[in-house]
Design a protein around this motif. Structure first.
Motif, PDB file in Angstrom:
ATOM      1  N   LEU A 171       0.810  -1.213   0.000  1.00  0.00           N
ATOM      2  CA  LEU A 171       0.000   0.000   0.000  1.00  0.00           C
ATOM      3  C   LEU A 171       0.844   1.264   0.000  1.00  0.00           C
ATOM      4  O   LEU A 171       0.587   2.197  -0.773  1.00  0.00           O
ATOM      5  CB  LEU A 171      -0.944  -0.003   1.215  1.00  0.00           C
ATOM      6  N   THR A 172       1.848   1.305   0.848  1.00  0.00           N
ATOM      7  CA  THR A 172       2.591   2.557   1.064  1.00  0.00           C
ATOM      8  C   THR A 172       3.932   2.623   0.342  1.00  0.00           C
ATOM      9  O   THR A 172       4.495   3.710   0.177  1.00  0.00           O
ATOM     10  CB  THR A 172       2.853   2.748   2.565  1.00  0.00           C
ATOM     11  N   GLY A 173       4.472   1.474  -0.045  1.00  0.00           N
ATOM     12  CA  GLY A 173       5.796   1.471  -0.648  1.00  0.00           C
ATOM     13  C   GLY A 173       6.925   1.515   0.370  1.00  0.00           C
ATOM     14  O   GLY A 173       8.103   1.507  -0.001  1.00  0.00           O
ATOM     15  N   LEU A 174       6.580   1.556   1.660  1.00  0.00           N
ATOM     16  CA  LEU A 174       7.599   1.492   2.714  1.00  0.00           C
ATOM     17  C   LEU A 174       8.002   0.039   2.943  1.00  0.00           C
ATOM     18  O   LEU A 174       7.393  -0.885   2.408  1.00  0.00           O
ATOM     19  CB  LEU A 174       7.048   2.088   4.015  1.00  0.00           C
ATOM     20  N   ARG A 175       9.025  -0.164   3.759  1.00  0.00           N
ATOM     21  CA  ARG A 175       9.370  -1.529   4.145  1.00  0.00           C
ATOM     22  C   ARG A 175       8.227  -2.119   4.972  1.00  0.00           C
ATOM     23  O   ARG A 175       7.542  -1.395   5.710  1.00  0.00           O
ATOM     24  CB  ARG A 175      10.666  -1.549   4.957  1.00  0.00           C
ATOM     25  N   ASN A 176       8.031  -3.422   4.860  1.00  0.00           N
ATOM     26  CA  ASN A 176       7.063  -4.088   5.726  1.00  0.00           C
ATOM     27  C   ASN A 176       7.759  -4.612   6.981  1.00  0.00           C
ATOM     28  O   ASN A 176       8.927  -4.300   7.212  1.00  0.00           O
ATOM     29  CB  ASN A 176       6.349  -5.217   4.968  1.00  0.00           C
ATOM     30  N   ARG A 177       7.060  -5.406   7.765  1.00  0.00           N
ATOM     31  CA  ARG A 177       7.635  -5.873   9.023  1.00  0.00           C
ATOM     32  C   ARG A 177       8.881  -6.731   8.777  1.00  0.00           C
ATOM     33  O   ARG A 177       9.880  -6.609   9.490  1.00  0.00           O
ATOM     34  CB  ARG A 177       6.591  -6.680   9.817  1.00  0.00           C
ATOM     35  N   ARG A 178       8.829  -7.571   7.755  1.00  0.00           N
ATOM     36  CA  ARG A 178       9.991  -8.400   7.450  1.00  0.00           C
ATOM     37  C   ARG A 178      11.181  -7.532   7.043  1.00  0.00           C
ATOM     38  O   ARG A 178      12.311  -7.752   7.476  1.00  0.00           O
ATOM     39  CB  ARG A 178       9.660  -9.384   6.329  1.00  0.00           C
ATOM     40  N   GLY A 179      10.918  -6.527   6.207  1.00  0.00           N
ATOM     41  CA  GLY A 179      11.993  -5.637   5.782  1.00  0.00           C
ATOM     42  C   GLY A 179      12.605  -4.890   6.958  1.00  0.00           C
ATOM     43  O   GLY A 179      13.828  -4.719   7.035  1.00  0.00           O
ATOM     44  N   LEU A 180      11.737  -4.446   7.891  1.00  0.00           N
ATOM     45  CA  LEU A 180      12.244  -3.750   9.081  1.00  0.00           C
ATOM     46  C   LEU A 180      13.084  -4.684   9.936  1.00  0.00           C
ATOM     47  O   LEU A 180      14.158  -4.297  10.420  1.00  0.00           O
ATOM     48  CB  LEU A 180      11.075  -3.203   9.901  1.00  0.00           C
ATOM     49  N   ASP A 243      18.286   6.086   6.413  1.00  0.00           N
ATOM     50  CA  ASP A 243      17.306   5.626   7.393  1.00  0.00           C
ATOM     51  C   ASP A 243      16.302   4.675   6.750  1.00  0.00           C
ATOM     52  O   ASP A 243      16.244   4.523   5.530  1.00  0.00           O
ATOM     53  CB  ASP A 243      16.581   6.816   8.015  1.00  0.00           C
ATOM     54  N   THR A 244      15.482   4.056   7.590  1.00  0.00           N
ATOM     55  CA  THR A 244      14.468   3.116   7.118  1.00  0.00           C
ATOM     56  C   THR A 244      13.115   3.505   7.685  1.00  0.00           C
ATOM     57  O   THR A 244      12.979   3.740   8.891  1.00  0.00           O
ATOM     58  CB  THR A 244      14.800   1.677   7.552  1.00  0.00           C
ATOM     59  N   ALA A 245      12.124   3.586   6.806  1.00  0.00           N
ATOM     60  CA  ALA A 245      10.739   3.822   7.215  1.00  0.00           C
ATOM     61  C   ALA A 245       9.930   2.584   6.863  1.00  0.00           C
ATOM     62  O   ALA A 245      10.028   2.072   5.744  1.00  0.00           O
ATOM     63  CB  ALA A 245      10.170   5.052   6.513  1.00  0.00           C
ATOM     64  N   ALA A 246       9.136   2.097   7.823  1.00  0.00           N
ATOM     65  CA  ALA A 246       8.391   0.858   7.605  1.00  0.00           C
ATOM     66  C   ALA A 246       6.977   0.980   8.152  1.00  0.00           C
ATOM     67  O   ALA A 246       6.736   1.690   9.135  1.00  0.00           O
ATOM     68  CB  ALA A 246       9.106  -0.319   8.267  1.00  0.00           C
ATOM     69  N   ARG A 247       6.067   0.316   7.481  1.00  0.00           N
ATOM     70  CA  ARG A 247       4.717   0.144   8.021  1.00  0.00           C
ATOM     71  C   ARG A 247       4.632  -1.280   8.540  1.00  0.00           C
ATOM     72  O   ARG A 247       4.811  -2.234   7.787  1.00  0.00           O
ATOM     73  CB  ARG A 247       3.660   0.372   6.942  1.00  0.00           C
ATOM     74  N   VAL A 248       4.391  -1.417   9.835  1.00  0.00           N
ATOM     75  CA  VAL A 248       4.458  -2.737  10.460  1.00  0.00           C
ATOM     76  C   VAL A 248       3.087  -3.327  10.735  1.00  0.00           C
ATOM     77  O   VAL A 248       2.976  -4.411  11.302  1.00  0.00           O
ATOM     78  CB  VAL A 248       5.292  -2.676  11.759  1.00  0.00           C
ATOM     79  N   GLY A 249       2.051  -2.633  10.332  1.00  0.00           N
ATOM     80  CA  GLY A 249       0.712  -3.177  10.510  1.00  0.00           C
ATOM     81  C   GLY A 249      -0.309  -2.089  10.788  1.00  0.00           C
ATOM     82  O   GLY A 249      -0.031  -1.168  11.559  1.00  0.00           O
ATOM     83  N   SER A 306      19.376  -7.422  20.945  1.00  0.00           N
ATOM     84  CA  SER A 306      18.104  -8.071  20.640  1.00  0.00           C
ATOM     85  C   SER A 306      17.148  -7.061  20.011  1.00  0.00           C
ATOM     86  O   SER A 306      16.777  -6.062  20.633  1.00  0.00           O
ATOM     87  CB  SER A 306      17.485  -8.663  21.908  1.00  0.00           C
ATOM     88  N   ALA A 307      16.746  -7.311  18.776  1.00  0.00           N
ATOM     89  CA  ALA A 307      15.818  -6.412  18.088  1.00  0.00           C
ATOM     90  C   ALA A 307      14.466  -6.394  18.786  1.00  0.00           C
ATOM     91  O   ALA A 307      13.830  -5.342  18.898  1.00  0.00           O
ATOM     92  CB  ALA A 307      15.662  -6.846  16.629  1.00  0.00           C
ATOM     93  N   SER A 308      14.020  -7.544  19.272  1.00  0.00           N
ATOM     94  CA  SER A 308      12.716  -7.594  19.941  1.00  0.00           C
ATOM     95  C   SER A 308      12.722  -6.775  21.227  1.00  0.00           C
ATOM     96  O   SER A 308      11.734  -6.105  21.555  1.00  0.00           O
ATOM     97  CB  SER A 308      12.331  -9.042  20.234  1.00  0.00           C
ATOM     98  N   ASP A 309      13.842  -6.788  21.964  1.00  0.00           N
ATOM     99  CA  ASP A 309      13.937  -5.972  23.173  1.00  0.00           C
ATOM    100  C   ASP A 309      13.841  -4.492  22.829  1.00  0.00           C
ATOM    101  O   ASP A 309      13.173  -3.711  23.524  1.00  0.00           O
ATOM    102  CB  ASP A 309      15.255  -6.244  23.892  1.00  0.00           C
ATOM    103  N   LEU A 310      14.509  -4.089  21.759  1.00  0.00           N
ATOM    104  CA  LEU A 310      14.488  -2.688  21.347  1.00  0.00           C
ATOM    105  C   LEU A 310      13.090  -2.280  20.907  1.00  0.00           C
ATOM    106  O   LEU A 310      12.613  -1.182  21.253  1.00  0.00           O
ATOM    107  CB  LEU A 310      15.503  -2.470  20.217  1.00  0.00           C
ATOM    108  N   LEU A 311      12.402  -3.138  20.175  1.00  0.00           N
ATOM    109  CA  LEU A 311      11.036  -2.840  19.743  1.00  0.00           C
ATOM    110  C   LEU A 311      10.087  -2.776  20.938  1.00  0.00           C
ATOM    111  O   LEU A 311       9.170  -1.945  20.969  1.00  0.00           O
ATOM    112  CB  LEU A 311      10.569  -3.896  18.738  1.00  0.00           C
ATOM    113  N   ASP A 312      10.301  -3.642  21.924  1.00  0.00           N
ATOM    114  CA  ASP A 312       9.463  -3.603  23.138  1.00  0.00           C
ATOM    115  C   ASP A 312       9.645  -2.283  23.873  1.00  0.00           C
ATOM    116  O   ASP A 312       8.663  -1.697  24.376  1.00  0.00           O
ATOM    117  CB  ASP A 312       9.818  -4.772  24.059  1.00  0.00           C
TER     118      ASP A 312
END
Length: 332
Positions: A171-180, A243-249, A306-312
């Motif tokens: 939809l947006t052309g940004l990275r998705n969750r996998r890309g992020l 930088d990276t811009a993503a739509r994650v949901g 840990s990427a998940s820790d940073l996202l949390d």
């Protein structure tokens, strides 16, 4: 002149049917040089010394003695052109009716080097010459290699395009969750895990739209999709090339800012984003205004990888921004 059997040959016929011939007297005087041979040794007509040498190992390098031995002994002749070290001439010789030595030379396995060195074409060979067949095979091989090279390039491009599509939000052309996830994992992995990579801090911004549900409920999903597309355009304008811009949901976005550690700069960036998103509020939406809440964390080299820790952590900062009244940024 005439061949050994007495059949007369004109010089033109000799050059036409034996383009690699060399005709000379016993004193070394060159009488005729085939046009193809002349391309490889342009000054051969002036004489053998300094131009040809005997290439048989363990023998004298004198070309005239080697030629006389091969002609009178009906042996094979192997010569080398001095200014083209890798090109070996092989052939036989006879005495013609005038007593001159007539050699018919070829390239053997050095054919491809001779073709490249003198830029030879099919016009330089007799149609019945085996060299013609080898040239056709060479051209066919070049053609096949060219097609294969183009195919490999197209395959690589298609694979790269497929990988990019798999990591891109349609939809947006940004990275998705996998890309992020891939970008974030790489950013953390390249910091502190390999000595040759300089450690680079990272700012992670988790953005959630305020009152987006009302847009979908009141104006429909098409209006919601249009708003998401325009929000993505705002984010593309605000981030840097690295930088990276993503739509994650849904209406959630994440920005990955490499090398960003300034809290004041991050607050200024957040204000610009919030202000620009407010301006995207559809005029039909009169009860509320679309905005954005942002949760920001700054990762420094040496901290958790840990990427998940940073996202949390970014999600917790976003929750605090929502709880504090929305339309603002919280930095942890």
């Amino acid at each position: 002149m005439s061949a050994a059997g007495g059949t007369a040959l004109t010089l033109d016929a000799l050059k036409r049917f034996l383009p690699m011939h060399l005709r000379l007297r016993d004193d070394g005087t060159v009488l005729s040089v085939g046009p193809t041979l002349a391309k490889l040794a342009p000054d051969l007509q002036a004489g053998l010394p300094g131009r040809l040498v005997n290439a048989r190992p363990g023998r004298s390098t004198c070309p005239l003695a080697a030629i006389q031995e091969a002609v009178d002994g009906q042996g094979r002749l192997i010569l080398r052109i001095l200014n083209t070290r890798d090109i070996i001439l092989r052939g036989h010789g006879v005495r013609d009716g005038a007593g001159a030595m007539l050699l018919n030379l070829g390239f053997g396995i050095s054919l491809h080097r001779a073709i490249r060195a003198a830029e030879l074409t099919d016009d330089d060979f007799v149609p019945s010459d085996l060299a013609m067949e080898l040239m056709f095979l060479r051209e066919a091989n070049r053609g096949v290699l060219h097609v294969l090279s183009r195919f490999n390039d197209q395959l690589a491009e298609a694979r790269q395009e497929a990988v990019l599509q798999a990591q891109t939000d349609a939809l947006t052309g940004l990275r998705n969750r996998r890309g992020l996830d891939l970008e974030l994992a790489q950013a953390l992995r390249l910091n502190g895990h390999r000595q040759e990579d300089a450690a680079v801090p990272v700012a992670l911004i988790h953005l959630d739209l305020d009152h987006f549900k009302q847009v979908n409920d009141l104006l429909g999903h098409l209006a919601g999709d249009e708003l998401l597309y325009r929000v993505a355009a705002v984010l593309k304008q605000q981030v840097r090339k690295a930088d990276t811009a993503a739509r994650v949901g849904g209406d959630e976005f994440v920005l990955l800012m490499r090398g960003m550690t300034s809290r004041s700069a991050l607050q200024d960036l957040s204000k610009r984003i919030i202000r620009a998103i407010r301006l995207l509020t559809p005029p039909e939406l009169t009860e509320c205004q679309v905005s954005a809440s942002l949760g920001i964390v700054i990762w420094m080299p040496g901290e958790t990888d840990s990427a998940s820790d940073l996202l949390d952590r970014a999600d917790k900062a976003l929750y605090q921004a929502k709880a504090a009244g929305r339309s603002q940024a919280v930095i942890l």
